[in-house]
Design a protein around this motif. Sequence first.
Motif, PDB file in Angstrom:
ATOM      1  N   ASP A 163     -28.306 -58.647 -40.013  1.00  0.00           N
ATOM      2  CA  ASP A 163     -28.231 -57.786 -38.829  1.00  0.00           C
ATOM      3  C   ASP A 163     -26.772 -57.478 -38.551  1.00  0.00           C
ATOM      4  O   ASP A 163     -25.917 -58.378 -38.571  1.00  0.00           O
ATOM      5  CB  ASP A 163     -28.864 -58.477 -37.621  1.00  0.00           C
ATOM      6  N   TYR A 164     -26.481 -56.210 -38.276  1.00  0.00           N
ATOM      7  CA  TYR A 164     -25.100 -55.746 -38.147  1.00  0.00           C
ATOM      8  C   TYR A 164     -24.946 -54.927 -36.881  1.00  0.00           C
ATOM      9  O   TYR A 164     -25.730 -54.011 -36.620  1.00  0.00           O
ATOM     10  CB  TYR A 164     -24.717 -54.904 -39.364  1.00  0.00           C
ATOM     11  N   GLN A 171     -26.954 -53.359 -29.560  1.00  0.00           N
ATOM     12  CA  GLN A 171     -27.995 -53.948 -30.398  1.00  0.00           C
ATOM     13  C   GLN A 171     -27.601 -53.922 -31.872  1.00  0.00           C
ATOM     14  O   GLN A 171     -27.071 -52.918 -32.358  1.00  0.00           O
ATOM     15  CB  GLN A 171     -29.323 -53.210 -30.206  1.00  0.00           C
ATOM     16  N   ALA A 172     -27.873 -55.011 -32.561  1.00  0.00           N
ATOM     17  CA  ALA A 172     -27.620 -55.073 -33.997  1.00  0.00           C
ATOM     18  C   ALA A 172     -28.751 -54.393 -34.757  1.00  0.00           C
ATOM     19  O   ALA A 172     -29.906 -54.418 -34.332  1.00  0.00           O
ATOM     20  CB  ALA A 172     -27.477 -56.530 -34.442  1.00  0.00           C
ATOM     21  N   GLN A 173     -28.413 -53.789 -35.888  1.00  0.00           N
ATOM     22  CA  GLN A 173     -29.384 -53.103 -36.732  1.00  0.00           C
ATOM     23  C   GLN A 173     -29.502 -53.811 -38.076  1.00  0.00           C
ATOM     24  O   GLN A 173     -28.513 -54.312 -38.615  1.00  0.00           O
ATOM     25  CB  GLN A 173     -28.964 -51.645 -36.955  1.00  0.00           C
ATOM     26  N   VAL A 210     -24.474 -60.418 -37.367  1.00  0.00           N
ATOM     27  CA  VAL A 210     -25.138 -61.245 -36.367  1.00  0.00           C
ATOM     28  C   VAL A 210     -26.145 -62.164 -37.069  1.00  0.00           C
ATOM     29  O   VAL A 210     -26.995 -61.695 -37.831  1.00  0.00           O
ATOM     30  CB  VAL A 210     -25.858 -60.374 -35.317  1.00  0.00           C
ATOM     31  N   GLY A 211     -26.055 -63.447 -36.811  1.00  0.00           N
ATOM     32  CA  GLY A 211     -26.994 -64.387 -37.408  1.00  0.00           C
ATOM     33  C   GLY A 211     -26.642 -64.727 -38.842  1.00  0.00           C
ATOM     34  O   GLY A 211     -25.555 -64.420 -39.345  1.00  0.00           O
ATOM     35  N   GLU A 212     -27.577 -65.341 -39.541  1.00  0.00           N
ATOM     36  CA  GLU A 212     -27.368 -65.818 -40.907  1.00  0.00           C
ATOM     37  C   GLU A 212     -27.856 -64.777 -41.918  1.00  0.00           C
ATOM     38  O   GLU A 212     -29.013 -64.354 -41.888  1.00  0.00           O
ATOM     39  CB  GLU A 212     -28.132 -67.123 -41.123  1.00  0.00           C
ATOM     40  N   GLU A 304     -17.820 -53.953 -18.234  1.00  0.00           N
ATOM     41  CA  GLU A 304     -18.241 -52.946 -19.203  1.00  0.00           C
ATOM     42  C   GLU A 304     -17.131 -52.796 -20.258  1.00  0.00           C
ATOM     43  O   GLU A 304     -15.974 -53.123 -19.988  1.00  0.00           O
ATOM     44  CB  GLU A 304     -18.536 -51.605 -18.527  1.00  0.00           C
ATOM     45  N   PRO A 305     -17.488 -52.397 -21.492  1.00  0.00           N
ATOM     46  CA  PRO A 305     -18.812 -51.980 -21.959  1.00  0.00           C
ATOM     47  C   PRO A 305     -19.745 -53.165 -22.203  1.00  0.00           C
ATOM     48  O   PRO A 305     -19.291 -54.310 -22.320  1.00  0.00           O
ATOM     49  CB  PRO A 305     -18.503 -51.268 -23.284  1.00  0.00           C
ATOM     50  N   ASP A 306     -21.027 -52.877 -22.315  1.00  0.00           N
ATOM     51  CA  ASP A 306     -22.031 -53.917 -22.445  1.00  0.00           C
ATOM     52  C   ASP A 306     -21.881 -54.700 -23.742  1.00  0.00           C
ATOM     53  O   ASP A 306     -22.101 -55.912 -23.775  1.00  0.00           O
ATOM     54  CB  ASP A 306     -23.422 -53.296 -22.356  1.00  0.00           C
ATOM     55  N   VAL A 307     -21.478 -54.013 -24.834  1.00  0.00           N
ATOM     56  CA  VAL A 307     -21.353 -54.708 -26.114  1.00  0.00           C
ATOM     57  C   VAL A 307     -20.258 -55.761 -26.041  1.00  0.00           C
ATOM     58  O   VAL A 307     -20.388 -56.854 -26.609  1.00  0.00           O
ATOM     59  CB  VAL A 307     -21.083 -53.693 -27.253  1.00  0.00           C
ATOM     60  N   LEU A 308     -19.163 -55.480 -25.323  1.00  0.00           N
ATOM     61  CA  LEU A 308     -18.092 -56.457 -25.172  1.00  0.00           C
ATOM     62  C   LEU A 308     -18.544 -57.612 -24.286  1.00  0.00           C
ATOM     63  O   LEU A 308     -18.241 -58.778 -24.558  1.00  0.00           O
ATOM     64  CB  LEU A 308     -16.852 -55.783 -24.581  1.00  0.00           C
ATOM     65  N   ARG A 309     -19.295 -57.295 -23.227  1.00  0.00           N
ATOM     66  CA  ARG A 309     -19.794 -58.345 -22.347  1.00  0.00           C
ATOM     67  C   ARG A 309     -20.690 -59.319 -23.121  1.00  0.00           C
ATOM     68  O   ARG A 309     -20.578 -60.544 -22.971  1.00  0.00           O
ATOM     69  CB  ARG A 309     -20.572 -57.723 -21.187  1.00  0.00           C
ATOM     70  N   LYS A 310     -21.564 -58.788 -23.982  1.00  0.00           N
ATOM     71  CA  LYS A 310     -22.450 -59.646 -24.752  1.00  0.00           C
ATOM     72  C   LYS A 310     -21.675 -60.481 -25.762  1.00  0.00           C
ATOM     73  O   LYS A 310     -21.980 -61.658 -25.977  1.00  0.00           O
ATOM     74  CB  LYS A 310     -23.506 -58.799 -25.468  1.00  0.00           C
TER      75      LYS A 310
END
Length: 336
Positions: A163-164, A171-173, A210-212, A304-310
Amino acid sequence: MATARAERLVNLVLCLLSTRQYLTAERIRGIVPGYTDAPNDEAFFRTFERDKSELRDLGVPLETGRNSAFDAADGYRIARRDYELGDIGLEPDEAAAVALALRLWDSPELTGAARGALLKLRAAGVDVDDRAAGTIEPKVRTSEPAFPALLAAVQAGRVVAFDYRRPNEAQAQPRTVEPWGVVAWRGRWYLVGHDRDRRASRCFRLSRVVGEPRAQGRPGVVSRPPDVDLLTLVAGEQRGAPPRTPARVWVAQGRAQGLRRRATVVETMRLGGLDGEVLELDLFYPDSAASWIAGYGPDVAVLEPDVLRKSVHEAHLGAAAAVGALDVAEPGEVIG
């Protein structure tokens, strides 16, 4: 498997560099850690031939010869005169960068393995050159969690899925990639390969995985095209200054002075019962800035932005897990 292979190669180089004799394959098998686990002779010689080829591809001058006319088989060694670099002149800033790299890329695990290999050489009666120990630098280690799995997929020639999360996307894709190599460019690590979903070559920054990562399919089905230069692909995609990303953060009153120097105060605000100010700043690399901002702990909260907050929240979760904390601070919350 990638770590075991790296340790075995380091031990092999140290073994062949530390002796003035030619060592036969059978003697190397009994000395170098990693070869004694081979289930049979065929498996050992297959692994040994692969390791020799890899060392030659890396530019290691592997010599073949015999110690006397009575030897029944060829042996191997590495001549120090061909292996060592000549004197290199560095400017002060270049010397500082090299010193920093040595600190960042140290690997105690492989340093210990190298010492163990020297002891085993001496125990086997091999004439060891004590000065050779300092010429072997530890294997590179990176803090990117996805690095070991992606490197293993490259070395095994297997397709890898992960996931990237792209910049400015919350959101990761999912991505499915035929990996060609993992390279470092300007202080960041990238996976280069053929993106099956987009049917084109792509570069993926490891910090955005994101993730393994998950290897798929049989080994040996993926190989790098002979005309592909990985660094050229990465440099081509990253050429030029990236667009600036505006960010708004809350900072506790009188705290996070380093962040304040790069930002502009736009308003005052209470958050979590604490007084503070809202700051605005521009970021070139929001994902890289996440670890920097997370270092301020509960004194800073991303609005904000949301991606940085996460990303900052995930960094807090990782830090809390590392120290065994039960809770992670919410914006403006101080964990007692």
